[in-house]
Enzyme design. Structure first.
Site, short mmCIF file in Angstrom:
data_model
loop_
_atom_site.label_atom_id
_atom_site.label_comp_id
_atom_site.label_asym_id
_atom_site.label_seq_id
_atom_site.Cartn_x
_atom_site.Cartn_y
_atom_site.Cartn_z
NE ARG A 131 65.86 98.28 118.54
CZ ARG A 131 65.71 97.38 119.52
NH1 ARG A 131 65.56 97.79 120.76
NH2 ARG A 131 65.73 96.08 119.24
CG HIS B 168 61.85 89.38 110.68
ND1 HIS B 168 61.54 88.94 109.41
CD2 HIS B 168 61.74 90.73 110.64
CE1 HIS B 168 61.26 89.98 108.64
NE2 HIS B 168 61.38 91.07 109.36
CE LYS C 202 59.21 90.32 101.61
NZ LYS C 202 60.56 90.88 101.33
#
Length: 344
Positions: free
Chosen positions: A52, A94, A112
């Site tokens: 970003r 995510h 994960k």
């Protein structure tokens, strides 16, 4: 976006073809570690990074020699020079990032835990199947040669019928209310960040649990700092699991069956294991890494994308959803709150 002009659309992967082109979404420590492993994989080429912040993306790209750098996540998702995106963002991002990348035509390896909860995981899987893109949860442990051998040994009855699994993982981190591990808005806490590992191990060895109980201690920000869980399998086998972000745990897994046991030190990224047969002397097997351990899952995804696979047979999507559902059940048992959501 900065960098070269847009390239032609994503290539159809195929054996023996050109390199699989990777984009890295995120510039934190896990992205650095993954890149170290990915660089050891033949046929993988890192072509882009997204952040970003333009300056952060540029610094990361310069450090790793990555030609394309993007100051927006969507710009990376829509970069047709990229075949597969590694999502290395905080847990809370995510779901949105993965759905965005899949919808833009990218394949995705998502760090994960796959999602904050099972509902998000199901949506991510549905998006992958609707778009025909590859998706996998980045459970690097499962791809380590040592752990693959352990799974094969257990599955082949090498220690008889499994009756007990104990596995823990944890380190003491400095308490920082604004840090990723302690911020509820970012999906902080021991359960999502570390507990996913032993839950995934229990899933692989024992299947989906039929019973879940757990207790926890909480940090000042409200996230779980330590969790102890007991999962009961349909076979009657029991998994005793622990995770912590406030204590250095042994980080050891022990799988005990009716004909022996297997002990795995540093089992989340194992390089060896020891088999203790019930009727013979122990034997230790060493399987050192070529890089830092991330190369195994990176190589597997590179090959699967090249071959046009929709998912990994070693880390299937339906299992990732089941793992997320088990984490939901543990969270409910400890009376915790889903990050950004209601209790339980």
């Amino acid at each position: 976006m900065t960098g070269p002009a847009a390239a032609p659309g994503p290539r159809a992967p195929g054996g023996g073809g050109p390199p699989v082109r990777w984009g890295i979404l995120g510039t934190g420590a896990i992205a650095e570690r993954f890149l170290h492993g990915l660089r050891a994989v033949p046929g993988a080429e890192v072509v882009a990074v997204g952040s970003r912040n333009a300056a952060t993306a540029a610094r990361f790209a310069d450090r790793w020699g990555i030609p394309r750098r993007h100051a927006e996540h969507r710009a990376l998702a829509e970069d047709d020079a990229v075949d597969v995106v590694y999502v290395a963002l905080p847990h809370s991002a995510h779901h949105a990032a993965t759905v965005m990348c899949l919808s833009a035509g990218r394949h995705v390896l998502c760090e994960k835990p796959l999602a904050l909860d099972a509902a998000q995981a199901r949506d991510m899987v549905a998006t992958a199947r609707r778009t025909g893109r590859f998706l996998m949860e980045a459970m690097w442990t499962r791809f380590a040669p040592a752990m693959r051998e352990v799974h094969a040994l257990v599955g082949g009855g090498g220690i008889g019928e499994v009756r007990m699994l104990t596995a823990d993982i944890g380190w003491r981190f400095r308490y920082d209310p604004a840090g990723r591990l302690f911020d509820p808005a970012l999906g902080g806490g021991a359960l999502l960040d570390l507990g996913v590992y032993p839950v995934a191990l229990a899933s692989a060895l024992l299947g989906a649990p039929v019973g879940v109980s757990a207790r926890a201690a909480f940090a000042g920000t409200g996230v779980d700092a330590q969790v102890g869980a007991v999962l009961t399998a349909a076979s009657g086998a029991v998994a005793v699991l622990g995770c912590s972000i406030e204590a250095d745990l042994p980080n050891r897994a022990v799988i005990t069956g009716t004909a022996g046991r297997i002990e795995v030190p540093e089992w989340y990224n194992p390089a060896e294991y020891t088999v203790h047969p019930a009727d013979g002397p122990p034997r230790t097997v060493r399987r050192p890494h070529l890089a830092n351990g991330f190369e195994h899952e990176a190589a597997a995804v590179t090959a699967l994308v090249r071959d046009g696979a929709a998912e990994s047979p070693l880390m299937p999507l339906d299992e990732s959803v089941r793992i997320a559902a088990t984490l939901d059940a543990v969270r409910h048992a400890i009376g915790g709150r889903r990050p950004g959501g209601p209790a339980g």
